[in-house]
Design an enzyme around this catalytic site. Sequence first.
Site, mmCIF file in Angstrom:
data_model
loop_
_atom_site.group_PDB
_atom_site.id
_atom_site.type_symbol
_atom_site.label_atom_id
_atom_site.label_comp_id
_atom_site.label_asym_id
_atom_site.label_seq_id
_atom_site.Cartn_x
_atom_site.Cartn_y
_atom_site.Cartn_z
ATOM 1 N N GLU A 277 0.819 -1.217 0.000
ATOM 2 C CA GLU A 277 0.000 0.000 0.000
ATOM 3 C C GLU A 277 0.853 1.268 0.000
ATOM 4 O OE1 GLU A 277 -3.827 -1.684 2.523
ATOM 5 O OE2 GLU A 277 -2.367 -0.449 3.590
ATOM 6 N N PRO A 278 1.729 1.442 -0.973
ATOM 7 C CA PRO A 278 2.605 2.609 -0.932
ATOM 8 C C PRO A 278 1.862 3.905 -1.255
ATOM 9 C CG PRO A 278 2.935 1.403 -2.988
ATOM 10 C CD PRO A 278 1.973 0.598 -2.156
ATOM 11 N N GLY A 279 2.187 4.938 -0.525
ATOM 12 C CA GLY A 279 1.696 6.273 -0.845
ATOM 13 C C GLY A 279 2.895 7.154 -1.155
ATOM 14 N N ARG A 316 3.632 19.731 6.776
ATOM 15 C CA ARG A 316 4.462 18.690 7.406
ATOM 16 C C ARG A 316 5.561 19.248 8.329
ATOM 17 N NH1 ARG A 316 7.294 15.451 5.191
ATOM 18 N NH2 ARG A 316 6.732 13.629 6.403
ATOM 19 N N TYR A 320 4.945 17.872 12.078
ATOM 20 C CA TYR A 320 5.838 16.790 12.544
ATOM 21 C C TYR A 320 7.272 17.261 12.766
ATOM 22 C CZ TYR A 320 2.213 14.354 9.803
ATOM 23 O OH TYR A 320 1.036 13.939 9.241
ATOM 24 N N CYS A 348 -0.648 33.643 10.214
ATOM 25 C CA CYS A 348 -0.566 34.183 11.574
ATOM 26 C C CYS A 348 -0.407 33.086 12.618
ATOM 27 C CB CYS A 348 -1.794 35.023 11.873
ATOM 28 S SG CYS A 348 -1.845 36.456 10.826
ATOM 29 N N GLU A 349 0.727 32.443 12.604
ATOM 30 C CA GLU A 349 1.082 31.371 13.536
ATOM 31 C C GLU A 349 2.596 31.337 13.576
ATOM 32 O OE1 GLU A 349 -0.499 28.583 14.987
ATOM 33 O OE2 GLU A 349 -2.510 28.979 14.240
ATOM 34 N N TYR A 377 1.353 13.939 0.864
ATOM 35 C CA TYR A 377 0.931 14.516 2.138
ATOM 36 C C TYR A 377 1.193 16.012 2.221
ATOM 37 C CZ TYR A 377 0.830 9.562 3.238
ATOM 38 O OH TYR A 377 0.574 8.224 3.210
HETATM 39 N N1 LLP Z 1 -1.708 1.978 4.341
HETATM 40 C C1 LLP Z 1 -2.234 2.441 5.495
HETATM 41 C C2 LLP Z 1 -3.165 1.618 6.239
HETATM 42 C C3 LLP Z 1 -1.852 3.705 5.964
HETATM 43 O O1 LLP Z 1 -2.355 4.152 7.102
HETATM 44 C C4 LLP Z 1 -0.944 4.495 5.215
HETATM 45 C C5 LLP Z 1 -0.545 5.820 5.671
HETATM 46 C C6 LLP Z 1 -0.430 3.966 4.018
HETATM 47 C C7 LLP Z 1 -0.845 2.701 3.613
HETATM 48 C C8 LLP Z 1 0.548 4.711 3.159
HETATM 49 O O2 LLP Z 1 1.753 4.931 3.835
HETATM 50 P P1 LLP Z 1 3.011 5.553 3.060
HETATM 51 O O3 LLP Z 1 3.497 4.535 2.058
HETATM 52 O O4 LLP Z 1 2.555 6.795 2.382
HETATM 53 O O5 LLP Z 1 3.992 5.837 4.125
HETATM 54 N N2 LLP Z 1 0.666 12.588 6.963
HETATM 55 C C9 LLP Z 1 1.861 11.837 7.280
HETATM 56 C C10 LLP Z 1 1.764 10.414 6.809
HETATM 57 C C11 LLP Z 1 0.568 9.691 7.362
HETATM 58 C C12 LLP Z 1 0.485 8.288 6.850
HETATM 59 C C13 LLP Z 1 -0.791 7.667 7.246
HETATM 60 N N3 LLP Z 1 -0.961 6.328 6.763
HETATM 61 C C14 LLP Z 1 3.054 12.553 6.698
HETATM 62 O O6 LLP Z 1 2.892 13.615 6.115
HETATM 63 O O7 LLP Z 1 4.191 12.098 6.834
#
Ligand code: LLP
Length: 421
Positions: A277-279, A316, A320, A348-349, A377
């Site tokens: 499940e890559p994002g 981000r 974080y 304004c932060e 993200y």
């Molecule tokens: N699968 C599930 C169940 C997830 O919760 C996530 C991300 C992914 C796949 C994808 O993960 P990735 O490959 O993108 O790391 N907003 C944060 C990241 C939150 C990720 C949440 N879940 C940031 O900006 O770093």
Amino acid sequence: QHCFRKNRDGFMYCEGVRLQNVIDTMERRPFYLYSKPQITRNYEAYENALKGLDSIIGYAVKANNNLKILEHLRSLGSGAVLVSGNELRLALNAGFDPSRCIFNGNGKLLDDLVLAANEGVLVNIDSEFDLENIVEAAKIAKKKVQVLLRINPDVDPEVHPYVATGNKNSKFGIRNEKLQWFLDTVKAHPNELNLVGAHCHLGSTITKVNIFKDAAVLMIQYIDQIRAQGFEIKYLNIGGGLGIDYHHKGEVLPTPMDLINSVRKLVISGNLTLIVEPGRSLVANSGVLVSRVVGVKTNGNKNFIVMDGSMAELIRPSLYGAYQHIELISPPAPKAKIQTFDVVGPVCESADFLGKDRELPTPAMWAGMVVHDAGAYCMSMASTYNLRMRPAEYWIQDDGSVKKIRHAETIEDHLRYFEGL
Ligand code: LLP
């Protein structure tokens, strides 16, 4: 690895396109710029790594939900991982094959589960109440739902606590101790549920593949346990989470090939279809936030570059303390003094910064700067705080032409929410 980079002439290019030429044609507002070929290359890295395995690449839509990007990934063969009814609707609109889509989440709503059941999407069971809702949705849709159990293997992903998800006290998934209750309850609903897999997601920005392997070893043990009770398990879903090189210091990080190779044997000997499940690793390095210098100022012992981009477009760093590399897109004036700056926005932060303590040449007014690795993200987490309307998105196409792939929001869009009230 970085498709946005400076040439010897000191200008930044991407796919042969000089960024200064791009911004010269645009109005003075921050915007996102992506490389379509880089998204293709990132997808192909997973595809090549998965050769010889039965697999589904499920793109985590939360990372970047631009419809054109979704359509492109779908055309390459990607599935989609969804965490809300609207992400599911958008994925269906983009033409994703529902049998290659996975509906995740710890608070899935009944209406959205009914849609998922009707469409034949794979659904993750996240908790006791979630299981009840899925059963209810199956009854309403009069469809049997293919489900996976999201189990927390409790392997430390070694990341920022906000993006760690697979640990013991996480709000996501179930604990191994409860496995038997879930198996018994699934068994009690043979007309509604078909348990076909096990899922885990450890966290995000993971930079050691052993972490994935350790989790896969545990998951295989759970799958053996589940199979021993007569379930036909087809899928091992190891989630997403592979990190990328945000620091641009030449560090060597694991690739999709390293990730898949670390679990390949387990998947083959378990006779399983692997879901990933890559994002971030599909889209982050394909994009930058382009913004311009509004001015430079000094207070106390701090120097500030004030940009027209802010935490509203890219949160981000504020949220974080994340590092994203920042560079000027054109050579500075010959005598520009190099100083340590905080790169901040106009919101304004005091939390509104894009980078802290960056060594940069003192830029000219309206000089263009990029925040790197902004394809994941960033736009998807953008807000309209201070009524900063969400920016436009463009991408560089395979032939080097620049195309708008999302309009900027305007104050007229905002005023529409009040029409007729
Ligand atoms: N699968 C599930 C169940 C997830 O919760 C996530 C991300 C992914 C796949 C994808 O993960 P990735 O490959 O993108 O790391 N907003 C944060 C990241 C939150 C990720 C949440 N879940 C940031 O900006 O770093």
